[in-house]
Design a protein around this motif. Structure first.
Motif, PDB file in Angstrom:
ATOM      1  N   ARG A  11       0.890  -1.205  -0.043  1.00 49.20           N
ATOM      2  CA  ARG A  11      -0.122  -0.038  -0.258  1.00 49.20           C
ATOM      3  C   ARG A  11       0.798   1.239  -0.224  1.00 49.20           C
ATOM      4  NH1 ARG A  11      -3.807  -1.774   5.034  1.00 49.20           N
ATOM      5  NH2 ARG A  11      -5.179  -3.278   3.785  1.00 49.20           N
ATOM      6  N   ASN A  12       1.929   1.256   0.696  1.00 52.07           N
ATOM      7  CA  ASN A  12       2.501   2.439   0.813  1.00 52.07           C
ATOM      8  C   ASN A  12       3.470   2.784  -0.544  1.00 52.07           C
ATOM      9  OD1 ASN A  12       1.865   2.801   3.599  1.00 52.07           O
ATOM     10  ND2 ASN A  12       3.549   1.594   4.383  1.00 52.07           N
ATOM     11  N   ALA A  13       4.055   1.540  -1.085  1.00 51.01           N
ATOM     12  CA  ALA A  13       4.915   2.047  -2.100  1.00 51.01           C
ATOM     13  C   ALA A  13       4.088   1.945  -3.668  1.00 51.01           C
ATOM     14  CB  ALA A  13       5.858   0.656  -2.327  1.00 51.01           C
ATOM     15  N   VAL A  14       3.020   1.232  -3.762  1.00 47.85           N
ATOM     16  CA  VAL A  14       2.378   1.376  -5.208  1.00 47.85           C
ATOM     17  C   VAL A  14       1.868   2.869  -5.597  1.00 47.85           C
ATOM     18  CG1 VAL A  14      -0.148   1.148  -4.250  1.00 47.85           C
ATOM     19  CG2 VAL A  14       0.652   0.124  -6.617  1.00 47.85           C
ATOM     20  N   VAL A  15       2.220   2.995  -6.647  1.00 52.69           N
ATOM     21  CA  VAL A  15       1.796   4.316  -7.531  1.00 52.69           C
ATOM     22  C   VAL A  15       0.723   4.007  -8.562  1.00 52.69           C
ATOM     23  CG1 VAL A  15       2.658   6.252  -8.906  1.00 52.69           C
ATOM     24  CG2 VAL A  15       4.071   5.129  -7.162  1.00 52.69           C
ATOM     25  N   LEU A  16      -0.329   4.666  -8.408  1.00 47.83           N
ATOM     26  CA  LEU A  16      -1.518   4.274  -9.407  1.00 47.83           C
ATOM     27  C   LEU A  16      -1.443   5.272 -10.508  1.00 47.83           C
ATOM     28  CD1 LEU A  16      -4.283   3.428  -6.587  1.00 47.83           C
ATOM     29  CD2 LEU A  16      -2.825   1.850  -7.791  1.00 47.83           C
ATOM     30  N   PRO A  17      -1.857   4.882 -11.676  1.00 44.52           N
ATOM     31  CA  PRO A  17      -1.916   5.776 -12.867  1.00 44.52           C
ATOM     32  C   PRO A  17      -3.108   6.634 -12.641  1.00 44.52           C
ATOM     33  CG  PRO A  17      -2.603   3.771 -13.288  1.00 44.52           C
ATOM     34  CD  PRO A  17      -2.168   3.504 -12.182  1.00 44.52           C
ATOM     35  N   ASP A  18      -3.141   7.897 -13.154  1.00 47.05           N
ATOM     36  CA  ASP A  18      -4.208   8.785 -13.196  1.00 47.05           C
ATOM     37  C   ASP A  18      -5.507   8.054 -14.196  1.00 47.05           C
ATOM     38  OD1 ASP A  18      -2.838  10.504 -11.891  1.00 47.05           O
ATOM     39  OD2 ASP A  18      -2.343  11.618 -13.646  1.00 47.05           O
ATOM     40  N   GLY A  19      -6.635   8.644 -13.763  1.00 48.78           N
ATOM     41  CA  GLY A  19      -7.812   8.009 -14.377  1.00 48.78           C
ATOM     42  C   GLY A  19      -8.627   6.766 -14.122  1.00 48.78           C
ATOM     43  N   LEU A  20      -8.253   6.309 -12.738  1.00 49.97           N
ATOM     44  CA  LEU A  20      -8.704   5.180 -12.379  1.00 49.97           C
ATOM     45  C   LEU A  20     -10.072   5.731 -11.596  1.00 49.97           C
ATOM     46  CD1 LEU A  20      -5.819   2.873 -10.891  1.00 49.97           C
ATOM     47  CD2 LEU A  20      -7.021   2.986 -13.089  1.00 49.97           C
ATOM     48  N   THR A  21     -11.084   4.608 -11.741  1.00 48.67           N
ATOM     49  CA  THR A  21     -12.346   5.071 -10.846  1.00 48.67           C
ATOM     50  C   THR A  21     -12.120   4.655  -9.354  1.00 48.67           C
ATOM     51  OG1 THR A  21     -13.158   2.913 -11.044  1.00 48.67           O
ATOM     52  CG2 THR A  21     -13.843   4.323 -12.905  1.00 48.67           C
ATOM     53  N   GLY A  22     -12.876   5.140  -8.441  1.00 53.36           N
ATOM     54  CA  GLY A  22     -12.880   4.880  -7.165  1.00 53.36           C
ATOM     55  C   GLY A  22     -12.622   3.377  -6.861  1.00 53.36           C
ATOM     56  N   PRO A  23     -13.689   2.518  -7.138  1.00 52.66           N
ATOM     57  CA  PRO A  23     -13.285   1.207  -6.961  1.00 52.66           C
ATOM     58  C   PRO A  23     -11.929   0.702  -7.497  1.00 52.66           C
ATOM     59  CG  PRO A  23     -15.521   1.707  -7.540  1.00 52.66           C
ATOM     60  CD  PRO A  23     -14.835   2.798  -8.087  1.00 52.66           C
ATOM     61  N   GLU A  24     -11.689   1.102  -8.535  1.00 56.75           N
ATOM     62  CA  GLU A  24     -10.491   0.605  -9.338  1.00 56.75           C
ATOM     63  C   GLU A  24      -9.274   0.907  -8.384  1.00 56.75           C
ATOM     64  OE1 GLU A  24     -11.475   0.440 -13.999  1.00 56.75           O
ATOM     65  OE2 GLU A  24     -10.730   2.416 -13.220  1.00 56.75           O
ATOM     66  N   GLN A  25      -9.433   2.231  -7.935  1.00 56.71           N
ATOM     67  CA  GLN A  25      -8.213   2.717  -6.889  1.00 56.71           C
ATOM     68  C   GLN A  25      -8.010   1.937  -5.692  1.00 56.71           C
ATOM     69  OE1 GLN A  25      -8.648   6.750  -6.228  1.00 56.71           O
ATOM     70  NE2 GLN A  25      -7.978   7.527  -8.245  1.00 56.71           N
ATOM     71  N   ALA A  26      -9.301   1.512  -5.153  1.00 54.86           N
ATOM     72  CA  ALA A  26      -9.296   0.715  -4.107  1.00 54.86           C
ATOM     73  C   ALA A  26      -8.820  -0.655  -4.350  1.00 54.86           C
ATOM     74  CB  ALA A  26     -10.837   0.586  -3.465  1.00 54.86           C
ATOM     75  N   ALA A  27      -9.138  -1.213  -5.285  1.00 60.64           N
ATOM     76  CA  ALA A  27      -8.712  -2.864  -5.451  1.00 60.64           C
ATOM     77  C   ALA A  27      -7.225  -2.709  -5.992  1.00 60.64           C
ATOM     78  CB  ALA A  27      -9.650  -3.144  -6.963  1.00 60.64           C
ATOM     79  N   ALA A  28      -6.628  -1.757  -6.980  1.00 58.06           N
ATOM     80  CA  ALA A  28      -5.520  -1.675  -7.302  1.00 58.06           C
ATOM     81  C   ALA A  28      -4.497  -1.436  -6.159  1.00 58.06           C
ATOM     82  CB  ALA A  28      -5.118  -0.988  -8.416  1.00 58.06           C
TER      83      ALA A  28
END
Length: 509
Positions: A432-449
């Motif tokens: 959780r502390n290290a992952v960098v999520l790309p822009d454009g993800l929905t809320g559920p997608e951000q939570a899952a990824a």
């Protein structure tokens, strides 16, 4: 010409008795194989169950967790019940019930139906394991033979774990998801047919009455503790997540007080005054924490980082599981000459070396390297588990063997839960502390990824190629960053187990 008289001490009688002993062991191995296969095969069926029954995330988790919750909560109570009504009788009742409910689970039309079936399977499953270990003492009266029998018994767990992914992959490739539950039927039918003839009955000659409050206290002690550990692993520590554990500890205190007051308690707490018994239980617990915790991140690493299929990932783990079986068997002649306080720590140091290799090398290991690491884990834990299980059986009074074996099994189940919770929570927090999520993800997608590597892989499947590649690269690097700290915790767990063995098993022979 008269026939020679066959006496109890004649060579023919001795040979026949020994054949009967080993056939009895083969029968007692069947539930061990069933339980260990069941631990791994169900995970492969989750996608098919989700597609067919459409459960919510919470329902799917309850379907998985309710079985080990019921199992852990009832093991001690069922072990004590076997001492009273007969261990073979309890095994036969559990086998018949487990087989019947497995058929019901295979035909479950809804997820609620399946959850209830899994809960009932946990009740009957708690009747299976304590008798299989405790009956070995009445079948094998010679300690050297019994040590070999327990090594074979323990190897059944490794064999079942190795067979689980292979058997599950074959079943799910040709049949519906219910087939993983029907697998119990061909394993338990021979037991029901042969156990009455091959396995002698044994029980406590002066069992006393069944104490219902003790059963209830043991259940409400273990259920909240195991559930709380799972919740802490998923959501992190907090007032709400720690409350079930504190509740279980409170009921545990009441359970202990009641056992001390009873003339014939359900669990004789004096067992734990024997250093060899309590030390062996502690080694069991810590070894299983290290083993299951290792399986937790190794299986994910092989599939989600190296990209192996579940079947191929299972094949990579097979050498380590086979080595665990071989180590358990080879330690038997060594244990006749080397004290447990020396043998068990030396064996566990090999497992600590495997964890240390992962901690030092990190996420640069390939499949071959991870297979070798798991071989090292298997050598140490396989040898240590054989010796510790034999000490549990030997250092308990014969009339209390059911309850004593159940304590060892409870340590195993609790260790499995703690393994996922301790190493899994460290790995998840690091991710959780290290992952960098790309822009454009929905809320559920951000939570899952942002929660797990598996969630990131699932989300990436629906993204454009560039965004998917960026997410996967970041997620795999984040997962790899947590492998080192998790492995160092594994080293610490195994070393603590080695110290416990060294200090508590000094007087064990």
């Amino acid at each position: 010409m008269s026939r020679p008289t066959i006496t109890a001490s004649s060579p023919l009688h001795v040979a026949a008795r020994r054949r009967r002993q080993w056939w009895a062991l083969a029968v007692l191995m069947l539930p061990v194989l069933l339980v260990s296969i069941d631990n791994t095969v169900l995970n492969l069926a989750l996608p098919a169950i989700s597609e067919d029954l459409g459960p919510t995330g919470a329902q799917l988790l309850w379907m998985i967790d309710v079985y080990p919750l019921m199992l852990a909560g009832l093991l001690v109570a069922m072990g004590s019940l076997g001492d009273r009504i007969g261990r073979r009788r309890l095994l036969l009742i559990g086998s018949a019930g487990f087989g019947a409910v497995s058929v019901v689970a295979a035909a479950a039309p809804t997820i609620e139906w399946l959850i209830v079936a899994r809960a009932v399977l946990g009740i009957f499953g708690a009747m299976l394991m304590p008798p299989t270990l405790s009956l070995l003492r009445s079948v094998f009266v010679d300690r050297d033979q019994r040590r070999l029998a327990i090594a074979v018994w323990a190897s059944g767990f490794a064999a079942g774990s190795a067979l689980g992914p292979v058997v599950g992959g074959v079943l799910l490739q040709h049949f519906a998801w219910g087939s993983v539950f029907l697998l119990a039927v061909p394993l338990l039918l021979p037991l029901l047919a042969l156990a009455p003839f091959l396995v002698p009955e044994s029980r406590d000659p002066n069992p006393g009455r069944i104490d219902v409050p003790s059963i209830l206290f043991s259940l409400v002690t273990m259920l909240p503790i195991v559930f709380g550990i799972k919740v802490v692993a998923e959501h992190g520590p907090g007032a709400a997540t720690l409350a079930p554990i504190l509740l279980g500890v409170g009921f545990g205190i009441l359970f202990v007080r009641r056992q001390r007051r009873l003339v014939q308690p359900m669990l004789d707490l004096r067992l734990f005054r024997r250093g060899a018994f309590s030390g062996a239980v502690g080694v069991n617990l810590l070894s299983v924490v290290a083993l299951v915790g290792g399986l937790f991140f190794v299986s994910q690493y092989l599939q989600l980082v190296l990209g192996l299929s579940p079947l191929n990932a299972g094949v990579v783990l097979v050498p380590g599981l086979v080595t665990m079986m071989i180590a358990g068997l080879l330690v038997v002649p060594i244990a006749r000459r080397v004290r447990p306080s020396v043998l068990v720590p030396l064996a566990l140091l090999v497992s600590a070396g495997g964890y240390a290799a992962v901690a030092l090398v990190g996420d640069s290991l390939d499949a071959v390297g991870m297979a070798l690491v798991f071989v090292a884990l298997g050598i140490g834990i396989g040898a240590a588990e054989t010796v510790s299980n034999e000490l549990i059986v030997t250092n308990a009074p014969a009339e209390k063997m059911g309850a004593a074996a159940a304590v060892g099994e409870t340590a195993y189940e609790l260790g499995a839960v703690l393994g996922t919770a301790v190493l899994g929570s460290i790995l998840t927090a690091s991710y959780r502390n290290a992952v960098v999520l790309p822009d454009g993800l929905t809320g559920p997608e951000q939570a899952a990824a942002g929660e797990t590597l598996g969630g990131a892989v699932s989300v990436a499947a629906g993204l454009p190629p560039d965004a998917a590649a960026a997410l996967l690269e970041s997620a795999r690097a984040a997962f790899g960053s947590g492998i080192g700290p998790s492995a160092w915790i594994g080293v610490a767990l195994v070393l603590v187990a080695a110290v416990v063995a060294r200090l508590t098993l000094r007087n064990a022979r």
